[in-house]
Design a protein around this motif. Sequence first.
Motif, mmCIF file in Angstrom:
data_model
loop_
_atom_site.group_PDB
_atom_site.id
_atom_site.type_symbol
_atom_site.label_atom_id
_atom_site.label_comp_id
_atom_site.label_asym_id
_atom_site.label_seq_id
_atom_site.Cartn_x
_atom_site.Cartn_y
_atom_site.Cartn_z
ATOM 1 N N ALA A 9 1.018 -1.163 -0.280
ATOM 2 C CA ALA A 9 0.086 -0.161 0.322
ATOM 3 C C ALA A 9 0.689 1.262 -0.007
ATOM 4 C CB ALA A 9 -1.068 -0.055 1.361
ATOM 5 N N THR A 10 0.342 1.941 -1.086
ATOM 6 C CA THR A 10 1.222 3.759 -0.962
ATOM 7 C C THR A 10 0.561 4.604 -1.028
ATOM 8 O OG1 THR A 10 3.193 2.299 -2.620
ATOM 9 C CG2 THR A 10 3.006 5.207 -2.307
ATOM 10 N N MET A 11 0.970 5.677 -0.164
ATOM 11 C CA MET A 11 0.011 6.530 0.207
ATOM 12 C C MET A 11 0.853 7.947 0.223
ATOM 13 S SD MET A 11 -2.204 4.873 2.881
ATOM 14 C CE MET A 11 -1.337 3.581 4.012
ATOM 15 N N SER A 12 0.095 8.958 0.009
ATOM 16 C CA SER A 12 1.123 9.856 0.524
ATOM 17 C C SER A 12 0.416 11.596 0.313
ATOM 18 C CB SER A 12 1.871 10.612 -2.107
ATOM 19 O OG SER A 12 0.876 10.738 -2.027
ATOM 20 N N CYS A 13 1.533 12.182 0.580
ATOM 21 C CA CYS A 13 0.693 14.290 1.548
ATOM 22 C C CYS A 13 0.992 14.792 0.716
ATOM 23 C CB CYS A 13 0.604 13.821 2.353
ATOM 24 S SG CYS A 13 2.388 13.678 2.974
ATOM 25 N N GLU A 14 1.055 16.002 -0.162
ATOM 26 C CA GLU A 14 1.426 17.167 -0.504
ATOM 27 C C GLU A 14 1.998 18.145 0.355
ATOM 28 O OE1 GLU A 14 0.669 18.674 -5.182
ATOM 29 O OE2 GLU A 14 -0.294 16.725 -4.880
ATOM 30 N N TYR A 88 -4.738 6.977 7.990
ATOM 31 C CA TYR A 88 -3.246 7.133 7.706
ATOM 32 C C TYR A 88 -3.306 8.808 7.031
ATOM 33 C CZ TYR A 88 -1.920 2.450 7.906
ATOM 34 O OH TYR A 88 -1.894 1.284 8.783
ATOM 35 N N VAL A 89 -3.126 9.393 8.851
ATOM 36 C CA VAL A 89 -2.427 10.581 8.118
ATOM 37 C C VAL A 89 -0.964 10.959 7.977
ATOM 38 C CG1 VAL A 89 -2.948 12.682 9.410
ATOM 39 C CG2 VAL A 89 -4.869 10.878 9.127
ATOM 40 N N CYS A 90 -0.691 11.845 6.974
ATOM 41 C CA CYS A 90 0.530 12.852 7.519
ATOM 42 C C CYS A 90 0.473 13.755 7.990
ATOM 43 C CB CYS A 90 1.388 13.236 6.420
ATOM 44 S SG CYS A 90 0.502 14.100 5.245
ATOM 45 N N MET A 91 1.195 13.863 9.626
ATOM 46 C CA MET A 91 1.776 15.658 9.479
ATOM 47 C C MET A 91 2.865 16.289 9.687
ATOM 48 S SD MET A 91 0.866 16.132 14.367
ATOM 49 C CE MET A 91 2.340 15.183 14.163
ATOM 50 N N GLY A 101 -2.428 16.344 7.301
ATOM 51 C CA GLY A 101 -3.025 15.962 6.087
ATOM 52 C C GLY A 101 -4.689 15.469 6.069
ATOM 53 N N ARG A 102 -5.186 15.094 5.026
ATOM 54 C CA ARG A 102 -5.976 14.751 4.853
ATOM 55 C C ARG A 102 -5.985 12.799 4.726
ATOM 56 N NH1 ARG A 102 -8.902 16.093 -1.021
ATOM 57 N NH2 ARG A 102 -9.155 14.336 -0.964
ATOM 58 N N ALA A 103 -6.528 12.391 5.577
ATOM 59 C CA ALA A 103 -6.645 10.990 5.757
ATOM 60 C C ALA A 103 -6.875 10.711 4.798
ATOM 61 C CB ALA A 103 -8.103 11.054 6.749
ATOM 62 N N THR A 104 -5.792 8.904 5.049
ATOM 63 C CA THR A 104 -6.581 8.088 4.079
ATOM 64 C C THR A 104 -6.860 7.111 4.270
ATOM 65 O OG1 THR A 104 -4.569 8.721 2.223
ATOM 66 C CG2 THR A 104 -5.291 6.666 1.809
ATOM 67 N N GLU A 105 -8.396 6.470 3.998
ATOM 68 C CA GLU A 105 -8.211 4.861 4.818
ATOM 69 C C GLU A 105 -8.320 3.704 3.833
ATOM 70 O OE1 GLU A 105 -12.308 2.704 5.777
ATOM 71 O OE2 GLU A 105 -12.520 3.918 4.660
ATOM 72 N N LYS A 121 -16.171 9.917 2.466
ATOM 73 C CA LYS A 121 -15.526 10.970 2.277
ATOM 74 C C LYS A 121 -14.405 10.958 3.578
ATOM 75 C CE LYS A 121 -15.101 15.783 1.525
ATOM 76 N NZ LYS A 121 -15.143 17.266 1.436
ATOM 77 N N THR A 122 -12.791 11.129 3.928
ATOM 78 C CA THR A 122 -12.535 10.883 5.196
ATOM 79 C C THR A 122 -11.429 11.552 5.530
ATOM 80 O OG1 THR A 122 -10.791 9.769 3.400
ATOM 81 C CG2 THR A 122 -12.305 8.641 4.645
ATOM 82 N N SER A 123 -12.354 13.170 4.656
ATOM 83 C CA SER A 123 -11.116 14.668 4.898
ATOM 84 C C SER A 123 -11.290 14.645 5.855
ATOM 85 C CB SER A 123 -11.674 14.953 3.993
ATOM 86 O OG SER A 123 -10.764 16.516 4.784
ATOM 87 N N LEU A 124 -10.825 15.146 6.545
ATOM 88 C CA LEU A 124 -9.864 15.326 8.695
ATOM 89 C C LEU A 124 -10.386 17.037 8.301
ATOM 90 C CD1 LEU A 124 -7.314 13.846 9.816
ATOM 91 C CD2 LEU A 124 -9.670 13.190 9.622
ATOM 92 N N ARG A 125 -10.251 18.234 7.316
ATOM 93 C CA ARG A 125 -10.293 19.283 7.253
ATOM 94 C C ARG A 125 -11.139 19.612 6.001
ATOM 95 N NH1 ARG A 125 -5.667 22.404 9.134
ATOM 96 N NH2 ARG A 125 -4.855 23.202 7.446
ATOM 97 N N LYS A 126 -10.589 20.572 6.353
ATOM 98 C CA LYS A 126 -11.608 21.839 4.817
ATOM 99 C C LYS A 126 -10.289 21.921 4.178
ATOM 100 C CE LYS A 126 -16.060 24.020 4.897
ATOM 101 N NZ LYS A 126 -16.334 25.584 4.742
#
Length: 184
Positions: A9-14, A88-91, A101-105, A121-126
């Motif tokens: 599993a690969t997740m990313s945040c910008e 999963y969340v990046c901080m 960052g936005r959460a990835t389920e 929708k799994t976004s933690l914040r706008k």
Amino acid sequence: MTVLTNQTATMSCESKTLNNKNNIIYWLRDRQSPTKDKHYEFLASWNPSKRITMYGEEPKKENIMVFSDLTRYILNLTDVKPEDSGFYVCMMIGTPRIIFGRATELRVVDVLSTTPQTTKKTSLRKKQCPFPSPKTQKGLMCSLVPLSLLLAGILVLLVSLSVAVHFLCLRRKARIRFMKQFHK
């Protein structure tokens, strides 16, 4: 994201501030759905300036890799198991603030389902639209497409107005002629 057991599993945040090498990136996991009483587990952290990764207790160090490319921070989980499922969340901790960052389920399953599932929708914040940077902006403030559409709309309104005025004048002339016929 749904992944089969024993796959990767690969997740990313910008990050808009990736060039700031003093920021440390943390990857966290919440095994339940995001709620007000979140309990995140520390998975790993990545220090871009020192190129050092620190690991949490789970998952095993051999099964996790954290790195970055030009615009993203990436978390790679290999040989995933159903117990790796969660959000999963990046901080990023930088000066002067902490950014989530936005959460990835991630759902780890033994067999992929053939029936479509509803997505949540799994976004933690706008998501906030970034302000244009004067350094990166080139040329006109507006691009040509919106500007040309705006001008076309104004032109249609002007033509409609002139047609309406023309019909109003014709109606008035016809009324005057009609009134003259009765007053003779």
